[in-house]
Design a protein around this motif. Structure first.
Motif: not given
Length: 243
Positions: A108-111, A168-170, A186-187, A195-196
């Motif tokens: 899990d990537w929390k931006v 870039n997505a975030a 994000l995952y 996007l989660g």
């Protein structure tokens, strides 16, 4: 935005991939067709925070195997009711795609994003029995323990396969919503970042479990980024914007 369904619309607007919904939303577990679901899937409520009520399941040896808890359940989704979904009685449920790479659920990537600017990225590895994390800059540098977060800090955690794509997505999600701050979860997947969840508050509902306290330097830095983001947003939206 209050539901997972609404957040999927945000992903579409930002041009970011998100998990496919296989079945639902349904108000009862008995409405799902287990035989029609793939070998791996996720069952979860359309509202909620964190991993509450979320089951990452695999059909294995005639049972339903929970990839995270390592528990097995009878091949009947109704067995999940007493396993944790009873607290979501009446809340619509969905069965969706399990996002992962090489057969494992994604980290899990929390931006933490401020209307297009990235403050930092918190990498969460909850598959690890010790439940550890790591903090990254938008350039891919290890920031170290800049906060008093409750989990163990692990500087050895590896970067994502495509750090630039993740950032870039975030950024795209952040710019698609008229708010100075948003946390974008994000995952990684074979299709790129997925996007989660989108969260408007930087902290957690469970303040005694996941503390959101930063060093004085970073507390000031993030506060300034919030104010600057709000100024940019007012300039873009005009006087009709109400913070």
């Amino acid at each position: 935005m209050a539901t997972k369904i609404g957040q999927k619309a945000v992903a579409q607007k930002a041009g970011v991939y998100t998990a496919e919904i296989y079945q639902g939303p349904f108000t009862s577990l008995s409405e799902f067709e287990l035989n029609a679901l793939p070998n791996r899937f996720v069952i979860k409520p359309i509202v909620g925070s964190g991993s509450n009520g979320v089951f990452l399941l695999e059909k294995r040896d005639g049972l339903l195997f929970d990839i995270v808890s390592k528990k097995s359940y009878p091949p009947d989704l109704n067995s999940l009711h007493s396993a944790g979904l009873s607290r979501f009685e009446g809340c619509p449920l969905i069965a969706e795609e399990l996002i992962g790479i090489d057969g494992l659920p994604s980290v899990d990537w929390k931006v933490f994003a401020f209307f297009g600017e990235i403050g930092f990225i918190r990498q969460m590895d909850l598959r690890n029995p010790q439940k550890c994390y790591k903090m990254w800059s938008s350039k891919g540098q290890d920031l170290g323990k800049i906060d008093k977060y409750s989990l163990e800090y692990n500087s050895a955690l590896p970067p994502p396969n495509d750090f630039e794509a993740l950032v870039n997505a975030a950024r795209a999600v952040s710019l698609s919503i008229n708010t100075p701050f948003v946390r974008v979860d994000l995952y990684e997947s074979k299709r790129g970042p997925s996007l989660g969840e989108v969260t408007f508050a930087p902290g957690s509902l469970w303040k005694h479990t996941y503390l959101q306290i930063f060093t004085p330097e970073w507390d000031r830095k993030l506060g300034e980024m919030w104010e600057e983001a709000q100024a940019r947003l007012i300039e873009r939206v005009g006087d009709n914007y109400i913070p």
